[in-house]
Enzyme design. Structure first.
Site, PDB file in Angstrom:
ATOM      1  N   TRP A 100      28.379  25.488  16.195  1.00  0.00           N
ATOM      2  CA  TRP A 100      29.383  24.604  15.603  1.00  0.00           C
ATOM      3  C   TRP A 100      28.735  23.499  14.768  1.00  0.00           C
ATOM      4  O   TRP A 100      29.260  23.116  13.728  1.00  0.00           O
ATOM      5  CB  TRP A 100      30.282  24.029  16.689  1.00  0.00           C
ATOM      6  CG  TRP A 100      30.948  25.116  17.474  1.00  0.00           C
ATOM      7  CD1 TRP A 100      30.740  25.450  18.771  1.00  0.00           C
ATOM      8  CD2 TRP A 100      31.888  26.084  16.971  1.00  0.00           C
ATOM      9  NE1 TRP A 100      31.489  26.536  19.125  1.00  0.00           N
ATOM     10  CE2 TRP A 100      32.210  26.955  18.037  1.00  0.00           C
ATOM     11  CE3 TRP A 100      32.487  26.289  15.724  1.00  0.00           C
ATOM     12  CZ2 TRP A 100      33.099  28.000  17.888  1.00  0.00           C
ATOM     13  CZ3 TRP A 100      33.382  27.344  15.575  1.00  0.00           C
ATOM     14  CH2 TRP A 100      33.684  28.185  16.657  1.00  0.00           C
ATOM     15  N   ASP A 167      31.052  15.163  16.591  1.00  0.00           N
ATOM     16  CA  ASP A 167      31.999  16.152  17.105  1.00  0.00           C
ATOM     17  C   ASP A 167      31.868  16.133  18.626  1.00  0.00           C
ATOM     18  O   ASP A 167      30.852  16.550  19.180  1.00  0.00           O
ATOM     19  CB  ASP A 167      31.657  17.529  16.542  1.00  0.00           C
ATOM     20  CG  ASP A 167      32.542  18.643  17.083  1.00  0.00           C
ATOM     21  OD1 ASP A 167      33.365  18.376  17.986  1.00  0.00           O
ATOM     22  OD2 ASP A 167      32.389  19.792  16.614  1.00  0.00           O
ATOM     23  N   LYS A 191      39.434  21.402  25.235  1.00  0.00           N
ATOM     24  CA  LYS A 191      38.354  21.464  26.217  1.00  0.00           C
ATOM     25  C   LYS A 191      38.628  20.541  27.404  1.00  0.00           C
ATOM     26  O   LYS A 191      38.418  20.930  28.543  1.00  0.00           O
ATOM     27  CB  LYS A 191      37.030  21.056  25.570  1.00  0.00           C
ATOM     28  CG  LYS A 191      36.701  21.785  24.276  1.00  0.00           C
ATOM     29  CD  LYS A 191      36.441  23.259  24.470  1.00  0.00           C
ATOM     30  CE  LYS A 191      35.971  23.908  23.187  1.00  0.00           C
ATOM     31  NZ  LYS A 191      35.693  25.337  23.331  1.00  0.00           N
TER      32      LYS A 191
END
Length: 357
Positions: A100, A167, A191
């Site tokens: 990511w 992030d 999450k």
């Protein structure tokens, strides 16, 4: 019904009270006689939810008045573009610690000059790079604090001489964060803080408006700050469940309390991985994630992998298969995952070892 223990990497396990309240709201939202799926986002009842959710974010993370919180759609992957559009003027640096993080860098490179200041791909992203120098002539440094696929985590807020952007999709609200050190914190809710379908962005307000390019209205963070996340129809149901999840987190003592629980869960599972002769962890010990615990069969026992999957599934373990790019096992122990869930997995690992040794 057999008890199940959910270790999915996302969407995450949610607290039962949030699910129960969502079920009631599906039938009747706040006594309106209308389902939350059908409620207008322009009603006072919905304003109350938005205001409460925003206030909970600020309270739980001690967000200073210099920052604002917005809720958007599109997932964290779209935020990769938002970041570059709003902050990249001359050049930016990225810490490449996983898939990511690399995708965020690639998206920025489509907008302007961006490069990896350090990278851990040489060892399949199993560690967090250390000792790199942060140049002062960049617009920002971007980090991904937790790497869900590889099980590594930056556990402390780094001191950064330039604007810092993070992030925090998979470890937000799992530990205290000094928000004042960041110009932007963003991530997907699925999450730790809610279901899929909504992202959060915590934005230092005076960090915006510094790029010379035209920013499309929908991609301009200022648009969403000015309109309190309702420039267009927000992801209503996802925000509702996020709000219920944050209410649960506050009720158990907030971020400080859940951090202690998360550390206990992580220690319990990592200690078993290190003790058990059939398994071995994949991430460097000092960089192990407290959210995503990655491990494989120990050398010589690789042929037992599928057998352990079946063994664990029979005992109610859900979602422990590692990411397809890594293999092995991954237990995601996000906030709503309980110590009892982790203990059940540990017991399962011990039982399997006793059968095979």
């Amino acid at each position: 019904m057999k008890k199940v223990h959910v270790f999915n990497a996302g969407p995450c396990l949610l607290p039962q009270v949030a699910i129960d309240n969502a079920i009631e709201a599906l039938k009747d939202f706040k006594g309106t006689g209308v389902s939350v799926l059908s409620i207008s986002h322009r009603t006072k009842e919905w304003d109350e939810v938005m205001n409460e959710c925003r206030a909970l974010w600020k309270e739980l993370l001690n967000i200073p008045d210099t920052h604002e919180v917005v809720f958007l759609g599109g997932g964290a992957s779209l935020q990769f573009l938002y970041v570059a559009m709003n902050y990249l003027e001359k050049k930016a640096a990225y810490l490449d610690t996983g898939v990511w993080a690399h995708k965020a860098l690639k998206e920025a490179q489509g907008i302007g000059e961006a490069y990896a200041i350090a990278c851990s791909k040489d060892k399949n992203y199993t560690y967090i790079p250390k000792g790199f120098e942060i140049p002062t002539d960049i617009d920002y440094l971007h980090i991904t604090t937790n790497n869900t696929i590889y099980g590594t985590e930056i556990k402390e807020d780094i001191d950064c001489p330039v604007p810092l952007i993070a992030d925090m999709s998979s470890d937000i609200m799992s530990r205290p964060v000094d928000v004042s050190k960041y110009d932007l914190i963003y991530g997907g809710a699925q999450k730790n803080v809610g279901p899929a379908g909504v992202i959060f962005a915590i934005i230092r307000k005076d960090s915006l408006g510094r790029v010379s390019r035209y920013i499309p209205t929908m991609l301009d963070y200022r648009t969403h700050i000015d309109k309190l996340s309702m420039f267009n129809t927000p992801p209503v149901f996802s925000i509702f469940v996020m709000n219920e999840t944050l209410k649960w987190l506050k009720s158990i003592g907030g971020v400080e309390a859940i951090h202690k629980i998360n550390m206990e869960k992580a220690d319990l599972l990592y200690n078993e991985i290190d003790r058990n002769s059939l398994f071995v962890g994949t991430a460097e010990k000092e960089d192990r994630s407290c959210m995503n615990v990655c491990f494989v069969m120990a050398p010589g026992y690789e042929d037992l992998q599928d057998e352990f999957f079946a063994f664990a599934k029979e005992r109610g373990m859900i979602g422990i298969k590692g990411h397809r790019s890594v293999g092995g096992f991954r237990a995601s122990i996000y906030n709503a995952c309980t110590i009892e869930d982790v203990q059940a997995l540990v017991d399962c690992m011990k039982e399997f070892e006793n059968l095979k040794k």
